[in-house]
Motif scaffolding. Structure first.
Motif, PDB file in Angstrom:
ATOM      1  N   GLY A  53     -45.802  -6.405  -2.825  1.00  0.00           N
ATOM      2  CA  GLY A  53     -45.511  -7.692  -3.441  1.00  0.00           C
ATOM      3  C   GLY A  53     -44.039  -8.060  -3.460  1.00  0.00           C
ATOM      4  N   GLU A  54     -43.151  -7.105  -3.202  1.00  0.00           N
ATOM      5  CA  GLU A  54     -41.719  -7.414  -3.221  1.00  0.00           C
ATOM      6  C   GLU A  54     -41.327  -8.225  -1.986  1.00  0.00           C
ATOM      7  OE1 GLU A  54     -38.877  -4.573  -5.611  1.00  0.00           O
ATOM      8  OE2 GLU A  54     -39.781  -3.471  -3.945  1.00  0.00           O
ATOM      9  N   ILE A  55     -40.290  -9.025  -2.152  1.00  0.00           N
ATOM     10  CA  ILE A  55     -39.805  -9.895  -1.086  1.00  0.00           C
ATOM     11  C   ILE A  55     -38.679  -9.220  -0.312  1.00  0.00           C
ATOM     12  CG2 ILE A  55     -38.739 -12.124  -0.548  1.00  0.00           C
ATOM     13  CD1 ILE A  55     -41.564 -12.386  -1.615  1.00  0.00           C
ATOM     14  N   LEU A  56     -38.850  -9.133   1.009  1.00  0.00           N
ATOM     15  CA  LEU A  56     -37.781  -8.625   1.860  1.00  0.00           C
ATOM     16  C   LEU A  56     -36.772  -9.732   2.153  1.00  0.00           C
ATOM     17  CD1 LEU A  56     -40.374  -6.769   2.481  1.00  0.00           C
ATOM     18  CD2 LEU A  56     -39.176  -6.181   4.597  1.00  0.00           C
ATOM     19  N   ALA A  57     -37.292 -10.928   2.410  1.00  0.00           N
ATOM     20  CA  ALA A  57     -36.434 -12.073   2.712  1.00  0.00           C
ATOM     21  C   ALA A  57     -37.164 -13.332   2.280  1.00  0.00           C
ATOM     22  CB  ALA A  57     -36.102 -12.127   4.200  1.00  0.00           C
TER      23      ALA A  57
ATOM     24  N   VAL B 194     -36.637  -3.787  10.872  1.00  0.00           N
ATOM     25  CA  VAL B 194     -37.578  -3.056  11.719  1.00  0.00           C
ATOM     26  C   VAL B 194     -38.536  -2.335  10.783  1.00  0.00           C
ATOM     27  CG1 VAL B 194     -37.900  -1.325  13.510  1.00  0.00           C
ATOM     28  CG2 VAL B 194     -35.809  -2.716  13.491  1.00  0.00           C
ATOM     29  N   ILE B 195     -39.823  -2.681  10.856  1.00  0.00           N
ATOM     30  CA  ILE B 195     -40.798  -2.068   9.963  1.00  0.00           C
ATOM     31  C   ILE B 195     -41.073  -0.636  10.432  1.00  0.00           C
ATOM     32  CG2 ILE B 195     -43.081  -2.274   8.925  1.00  0.00           C
ATOM     33  CD1 ILE B 195     -41.124  -4.553   8.281  1.00  0.00           C
ATOM     34  N   LEU B 196     -40.839   0.316   9.553  1.00  0.00           N
ATOM     35  CA  LEU B 196     -41.084   1.722   9.868  1.00  0.00           C
ATOM     36  C   LEU B 196     -42.416   2.204   9.305  1.00  0.00           C
ATOM     37  CD1 LEU B 196     -37.511   3.099   9.054  1.00  0.00           C
ATOM     38  CD2 LEU B 196     -38.399   2.317  11.261  1.00  0.00           C
ATOM     39  N   ARG B 197     -42.777   1.695   8.130  1.00  0.00           N
ATOM     40  CA  ARG B 197     -44.041   2.078   7.495  1.00  0.00           C
ATOM     41  C   ARG B 197     -44.529   0.914   6.642  1.00  0.00           C
ATOM     42  NH1 ARG B 197     -42.436   5.939   4.269  1.00  0.00           N
ATOM     43  NH2 ARG B 197     -42.641   4.773   2.317  1.00  0.00           N
ATOM     44  N   GLY B 198     -45.851   0.696   6.642  1.00  0.00           N
ATOM     45  CA  GLY B 198     -46.430  -0.360   5.833  1.00  0.00           C
ATOM     46  C   GLY B 198     -46.542  -1.684   6.584  1.00  0.00           C
ATOM     47  N   TRP B 199     -46.954  -2.721   5.837  1.00  0.00           N
ATOM     48  CA  TRP B 199     -47.191  -4.041   6.428  1.00  0.00           C
ATOM     49  C   TRP B 199     -46.503  -5.118   5.613  1.00  0.00           C
ATOM     50  CZ3 TRP B 199     -50.089  -5.257  10.807  1.00  0.00           C
ATOM     51  CH2 TRP B 199     -50.728  -4.164  11.416  1.00  0.00           C
ATOM     52  N   VAL B 200     -46.026  -6.143   6.299  1.00  0.00           N
ATOM     53  CA  VAL B 200     -45.455  -7.313   5.632  1.00  0.00           C
ATOM     54  C   VAL B 200     -46.242  -8.551   6.019  1.00  0.00           C
ATOM     55  CG1 VAL B 200     -43.138  -6.336   5.531  1.00  0.00           C
ATOM     56  CG2 VAL B 200     -43.781  -7.773   7.489  1.00  0.00           C
ATOM     57  N   LYS B 201     -46.262  -9.517   5.106  1.00  0.00           N
ATOM     58  CA  LYS B 201     -46.881 -10.811   5.371  1.00  0.00           C
ATOM     59  C   LYS B 201     -45.773 -11.844   5.493  1.00  0.00           C
ATOM     60  CE  LYS B 201     -49.071 -12.890   1.982  1.00  0.00           C
ATOM     61  NZ  LYS B 201     -50.131 -13.287   1.020  1.00  0.00           N
ATOM     62  N   ILE B 202     -45.877 -12.679   6.510  1.00  0.00           N
ATOM     63  CA  ILE B 202     -44.889 -13.727   6.738  1.00  0.00           C
ATOM     64  C   ILE B 202     -45.535 -15.067   6.424  1.00  0.00           C
ATOM     65  CG2 ILE B 202     -43.364 -14.806   8.433  1.00  0.00           C
ATOM     66  CD1 ILE B 202     -43.315 -12.114   9.902  1.00  0.00           C
TER      67      ILE B 202
ATOM     68  N   THR C 275     -40.821 -16.639   4.559  1.00  0.00           N
ATOM     69  CA  THR C 275     -40.664 -15.547   3.608  1.00  0.00           C
ATOM     70  C   THR C 275     -41.339 -14.297   4.151  1.00  0.00           C
ATOM     71  OG1 THR C 275     -40.518 -16.979   1.661  1.00  0.00           O
ATOM     72  CG2 THR C 275     -41.316 -14.746   1.292  1.00  0.00           C
ATOM     73  N   ILE C 276     -40.699 -13.156   3.987  1.00  0.00           N
ATOM     74  CA  ILE C 276     -41.253 -11.868   4.400  1.00  0.00           C
ATOM     75  C   ILE C 276     -41.540 -11.072   3.129  1.00  0.00           C
ATOM     76  CG2 ILE C 276     -40.922  -9.789   5.794  1.00  0.00           C
ATOM     77  CD1 ILE C 276     -38.733 -11.331   7.325  1.00  0.00           C
ATOM     78  N   GLN C 277     -42.804 -10.708   2.922  1.00  0.00           N
ATOM     79  CA  GLN C 277     -43.221 -10.048   1.687  1.00  0.00           C
ATOM     80  C   GLN C 277     -44.001  -8.777   2.001  1.00  0.00           C
ATOM     81  OE1 GLN C 277     -45.952 -12.355  -0.707  1.00  0.00           O
ATOM     82  NE2 GLN C 277     -45.427 -11.250  -2.572  1.00  0.00           N
ATOM     83  N   ALA C 278     -43.749  -7.706   1.235  1.00  0.00           N
ATOM     84  CA  ALA C 278     -44.450  -6.443   1.419  1.00  0.00           C
ATOM     85  C   ALA C 278     -45.905  -6.570   0.982  1.00  0.00           C
ATOM     86  CB  ALA C 278     -43.755  -5.340   0.632  1.00  0.00           C
ATOM     87  N   MET C 279     -46.847  -6.161   1.845  1.00  0.00           N
ATOM     88  CA  MET C 279     -48.261  -6.165   1.498  1.00  0.00           C
ATOM     89  C   MET C 279     -48.654  -4.855   0.819  1.00  0.00           C
ATOM     90  SD  MET C 279     -49.685  -7.876   5.024  1.00  0.00           S
ATOM     91  CE  MET C 279     -51.400  -7.867   4.533  1.00  0.00           C
ATOM     92  N   ASP C 280     -48.021  -3.769   1.222  1.00  0.00           N
ATOM     93  CA  ASP C 280     -48.170  -2.472   0.578  1.00  0.00           C
ATOM     94  C   ASP C 280     -46.782  -1.871   0.497  1.00  0.00           C
ATOM     95  OD1 ASP C 280     -47.771  -1.941   3.266  1.00  0.00           O
ATOM     96  OD2 ASP C 280     -49.785  -1.180   3.613  1.00  0.00           O
TER      97      ASP C 280
END
Length: 232
Positions: free
Chosen positions: A34-38, A49-57, A92-97
């Protein structure tokens, strides 16, 4: 990196020396679900660069509605266009996990790109591929027959989630029903009816924040219009 880090993902198309140059220019950070990367509209401060997990754009339209654009997983490069253009972020780039990502500040990124122009070529290629995917997704969501539209949208999302996906294997998609309804441009109730039809024939399985494609062969036939949801 964890699963679905296929060789066709952007990070793996770079050489070992290019990856090292980017890694040495950045730092690793972890985000909770749920945290926001950008944030859309924020300064173009870095590339990820995503190393682990998924983000939603996602992007907010002029009506204030949040529309999902894509989901990206391990070995994908995200947020690269804003630092290159110098313009505010358009999504917006948001962490899904839980997400672990390499963060490369803009000034260091631009220095690496000047030294290693082939990385710029790969980033441009990535942007072009994603534009084509986005265009196809919009086209697939506009057909008159909903079963065919939903099947086509699921197939296009599958290729976004895993470029190396083999047609004979099942595939879990980290996508909510709300987001899938937005991709397919239908209400959630209409989507649920469509998913129920696909589930009845063993094509997909749904769970919390996940839809799994069980029968890619039948899903492809539905998307191509060569069978109907009434077929066994």
């Amino acid at each position: 990196m964890d699963g679905h880090s296929g060789k066709r993902r952007a990070w793996h198309r770079l050489t070992a020396a290019e990856r090292t140059a980017l890694t040495e220019s950045g730092y690793v950070r972890v985000w909770s679900p749920g945290e926001i990367l950008a944030l859309q509209g924020s300064p173009p401060s870095s590339m990820f660069v995503i190393l682990r997990g998924w983000v939603k754009i996602t992007a907010t339209n002029y009506r204030g509605d949040d529309a999902p654009l894509a989901a990206r997983g391990p070995a994908e490069i995200v947020g690269e266009l804003a630092p290159i253009s110098g313009l505010p972020r358009t999504a917006t780039i948001q962490a899904m996990d839980e997400v672990q990502a390499l963060v490369i500040p803009r000034d260091r990124l631009m220095a690496v790109l000047r030294r290693r122009p082939r990385i710029s070529e790969e980033l441009l290629r990535t942007a072009a591929i994603r534009l084509q995917q986005s265009d196809r997704l919009r086209l697939e969501s506009g057909g008159p027959d909903f079963s065919q539209r939903l099947a086509a949208v699921l197939l296009e999302l599958a290729l976004q989630y895993d470029p190396d996906w083999a047609a004979a294997t099942s595939l879990p998609l980290n996508v909510t029903q709300e987001d899938l309804a937005s991709y397919a441009r239908v209400s959630r109730s209409t989507l649920i009816r469509g998913l129920d039809e696909l589930k009845k024939h063993g094509v997909v399985h749904t769970a919390r924040h996940r839809i799994t494609i069980l029968r890619p062969d039948l899903l492809r036939d539905l998307a191509a219009g060569t069978t109907t949801s009434d077929d066994p």
